[in-house]
Each structure stands twice: as structure tokens, then as C-alpha cells.
Design a protein around this motif. Structure first.
Motif, PDB file in Angstrom:
ATOM      1  N   UNK A 130       0.784  -1.227   0.000  1.00 34.32           N
ATOM      2  CA  UNK A 130       0.000   0.000   0.000  1.00 34.32           C
ATOM      3  C   UNK A 130       0.813   1.272   0.000  1.00 34.32           C
ATOM      4  N   UNK A 131       2.134   1.142  -0.053  1.00 33.76           N
ATOM      5  CA  UNK A 131       3.002   2.326  -0.055  1.00 33.76           C
ATOM      6  C   UNK A 131       3.820   2.367  -1.336  1.00 33.76           C
ATOM      7  N   UNK A 132       3.887   3.547  -1.967  1.00 34.16           N
ATOM      8  CA  UNK A 132       4.686   3.729  -3.171  1.00 34.16           C
ATOM      9  C   UNK A 132       6.158   3.851  -2.792  1.00 34.16           C
ATOM     10  N   UNK A 133       6.972   2.995  -3.390  1.00 40.21           N
ATOM     11  CA  UNK A 133       8.411   3.026  -3.107  1.00 40.21           C
ATOM     12  C   UNK A 133       9.178   3.041  -4.428  1.00 40.21           C
ATOM     13  N   UNK A 134      10.367   3.594  -4.381  1.00 40.69           N
ATOM     14  CA  UNK A 134      11.280   3.578  -5.519  1.00 40.69           C
ATOM     15  C   UNK A 134      12.543   2.835  -5.117  1.00 40.69           C
ATOM     16  N   UNK A 135      12.936   1.902  -5.970  1.00 39.21           N
ATOM     17  CA  UNK A 135      14.187   1.177  -5.756  1.00 39.21           C
ATOM     18  C   UNK A 135      15.327   1.963  -6.412  1.00 39.21           C
ATOM     19  N   UNK A 136      16.421   2.094  -5.677  1.00 42.85           N
ATOM     20  CA  UNK A 136      17.606   2.787  -6.182  1.00 42.85           C
ATOM     21  C   UNK A 136      18.770   1.820  -6.284  1.00 42.85           C
ATOM     22  N   UNK A 137      19.589   2.008  -7.329  1.00 46.63           N
ATOM     23  CA  UNK A 137      20.899   1.375  -7.286  1.00 46.63           C
ATOM     24  C   UNK A 137      21.837   2.382  -6.637  1.00 46.63           C
ATOM     25  N   UNK A 138      22.389   1.993  -5.507  1.00 50.47           N
ATOM     26  CA  UNK A 138      23.242   2.869  -4.719  1.00 50.47           C
ATOM     27  C   UNK A 138      24.694   2.477  -4.963  1.00 50.47           C
ATOM     28  N   UNK A 139      25.540   3.476  -5.198  1.00 55.60           N
ATOM     29  CA  UNK A 139      26.960   3.226  -5.419  1.00 55.60           C
ATOM     30  C   UNK A 139      27.782   4.109  -4.491  1.00 55.60           C
ATOM     31  N   UNK A 140      28.724   3.513  -3.798  1.00 56.93           N
ATOM     32  CA  UNK A 140      29.642   4.252  -2.933  1.00 56.93           C
ATOM     33  C   UNK A 140      31.009   4.285  -3.612  1.00 56.93           C
ATOM     34  N   UNK A 141      31.479   5.487  -3.887  1.00 58.70           N
ATOM     35  CA  UNK A 141      32.697   5.677  -4.682  1.00 58.70           C
ATOM     36  C   UNK A 141      33.774   6.288  -3.795  1.00 58.70           C
TER      37      UNK A 141
END
Length: 301
Positions: A130-141
Motif C-alpha cells: 500500500x506504499x509507493x516506493x522507488x528502488x535505487x541502485x546505490x553506489x559508494x565511490x
């Protein structure tokens, strides 16, 4: 008139590959494509920052992009040089809270390191519980990597410098091809499998959109086939849903293709970035191994 010209650079061992793409609406024109060979490990030098060798790379980049009209330069980071993962964030969260959550996730995955800078690419949106979520590709540089690449690109003033994971670059190429093959890509599921010396990347696209990905430590064909099936299951998909498996990288071979085809019954094909363009000459196509230029082209899209 073109909307934008972008340039992409990738390193593998002693070789640097590069591309430049002009985009006008939905049309893409290949401006330049090629490679440079060095008598040292250019990938290691770019990441670790040997001053004399960085200057040689800087001069090579300046030469191959002489006369460029590009406004964006993107350097592709190989899997071993970056901590990356996927993380869901509530769309209701304020931007500052989203940033704090992603930075906290970096610490959980990679440990606390003040020398890390974080970039996050939105990948896929869904409604979860019931909640709108966005998946992110996270990169630590690592901050030194950013400084090294800023020096390599220092001859180009007034341009934007970016980083991109190899998985992200490859998926961009696959998404463009899927979109052209099936209109909007509706109803199609595809995978992109990147074959490297020390690991294998697996990404899943659904209806032309990147859904998820993983970097498997194994390079054995049987292990990669199992990891692909596991990624499909994670997304509530099955082998029967998969239409195409695109392979790319420096270790694409018949054994890998056979294993992936047997596990999925999908069509297995080399991910060919040159298929996106109409302007490449025949002799250029015959002299290049297209699967090895996926990352440079993907960074240019």
C-alpha cells in the motif's frame, strides 16, 4: 539540432574504450568509438592514482576526444572498484530523509568510511504493502577515484563529469534495444549478463525497465545460470517468462551461452551496442567486438 552529446569511458586492464553519442529525440548517432592500449594496467592506474600514468591517460583521453562537443563525460566503474546494491525508499520521505537512509545503507553494507561519496540511480517504482516506493541502485565511490578521474578529464572545461556502474551502463544498452524491438517493451522480460574475469553481473529488465541486479562472485557457467534463476524468482518471475538473455563483457563464450539457454529456454545473444545506430560503417562493425564496447556506449546514452 541535437539535444545532447555525451561521452563514455571504460577501463579493463591495459585497455581504455570510449564512445560518444549524439541524441536527437529518439534517434541516436554514433560520433566516435574506439580503444587505446597502454603498456601498463590503465584500470589499476585510474583507480589507484599513479601520477605519471594518470597523466598519460589524461593525454590519451584528450587526443581521442579532440574537437568534442560533448557536455557530459561518464566514467564506468568496474564491479570491484565500487560498493553497489539496491535499496527501496518510500516516495513519501522528504529528500533529506531519502539521502540519510541511503547513506545509512552504505554504512551497513560497506562500513563507515568518510572517504566514500554516494550516488543513487532510481531504477524501479512499485506499490509495496500500500506504499509507493522507488528502488535505487546505490553506489559508494572512493573519493580518491573521483579525484583521479577529475584529473584525467581536466583538459575539458565546462563539462559535467559523472560515474556509472558497469551494471547500469549495460542495462541502459539492453533497455534501448528492448524498447526498439518491442515498441514500449510491454510484456517482455530480458536479462543482461556481464562476464568478467572475477565476477558475473546479472540484471533483469521487465517491460523495458530495469528491475534488479546482482554481482555474483562466481564465473562458472552453471553457477551463473543458477544465479539468474534466483534473480527471476526474487522478482516473482520464472524461467518461462524470460524471452532474451543478453551477454556482454570480456569472457563471453559458448559454454556460458549454452548453460544460460539450457536453464531458461530463452534466446541468448551478444549485447550489441552498435545495433542502436544506423550510421556505423561496415568495416567498423567488422573490426570491433561489440560486446566489449557495451559499457562505453551505455555511459554515453
Amino acid at each position: 539540432m541535437s539535444e545532447k552529446i555525451r561521452s563514455g569511458i571504460s577501463f579493463h586492464g591495459s585497455r581504455m574504450r570510449y564512445a560518444e553519442v549524439e541524441k536527437t529525440g529518439a534517434a541516436l548517432r554514433l560520433v566516435r568509438l574506439g580503444s587505446c592500449d597502454f603498456d601498463f594496467d590503465a584500470e589499476k592506474a585510474a583507480l589507484e592514482g599513479t601520477p605519471s600514468r594518470l597523466d598519460i591517460i589524461r593525454q590519451a583521453v584528450s587526443d581521442v576526444f579532440s574537437g568534442t562537443r560533448s557536455i557530459d563525460f561518464t566514467v564506468v566503474l568496474p564491479p570491484r572498484s565500487v560498493i553497489s546494491f539496491f535499496s527501496p525508499v518510500s516516495d513519501r520521505a522528504p529528500e533529506a530523509e531519502k539521502k540519510r537512509q541511503l547513506e545509512a545503507d552504505i554504512i551497513l553494507v560497506g562500513g563507515r568510511d568518510s572517504a566514500l561519496s554516494v550516488s543513487a540511480e532510481p531504477v524501479f517504482s512499485e506499490n509495496a504493502g500500500g506504499e509507493d516506493v522507488t528502488w535505487y541502485q546505490v553506489a559508494a565511490i572512493q573519493a580518491p577515484v573521483r579525484r583521479n578521474m577529475a584529473g584525467v578529464l581536466s583538459d575539458f572545461s565546462g563539462v559535467n563529469n559523472h560515474f556509472m556502474t558497469s551494471m547500469q551502463a549495460a542495462t541502459r544498452v539492453a533497455a534501448w534495444i528492448e524498447d526498439r524491438r518491442a515498441g514500449s517493451g510491454a510484456g517482455t522480460v530480458a536479462a543482461a549478463v556481464g562476464c568478467y574475469d572475477d565476477c558475473t553481473e546479472i540484471s533483469i529488465l521487465d517491460a523495458g525497465r530495469w528491475r534488479h541486479g546482482v554481482c555474483a562472485k562466481s564465473t562458472l557457467a552453471s553457477d551463473v545460470a543458477y544465479a539468474l534463476l534466483d534473480e527471476l524468482e526474487r522478482l516473482d518471475l520464472s524461467a518461462g517468462d524470460l524471452n532474451t538473455v543478453y551477454v556482454y563483457g570480456d569472457r563471453t563464450n559458448g559454454t556460458m551461452a549454452t548453460a544460460l539457454a539450457a536453464a531458461t529456454n530463452a534466446a541468448v545473444t551478444i549485447l550489441d551496442p552498435l545495433a542502436l545506430f544506423d550510421n556505423h560503417p561496415v568495416d567498423e562493425r567488422s573490426s570491433f567486438e561489440p560486446g566489449q564496447y557495451v559499457l562505453a556506449v551505455g555511459a554515453s546514452l
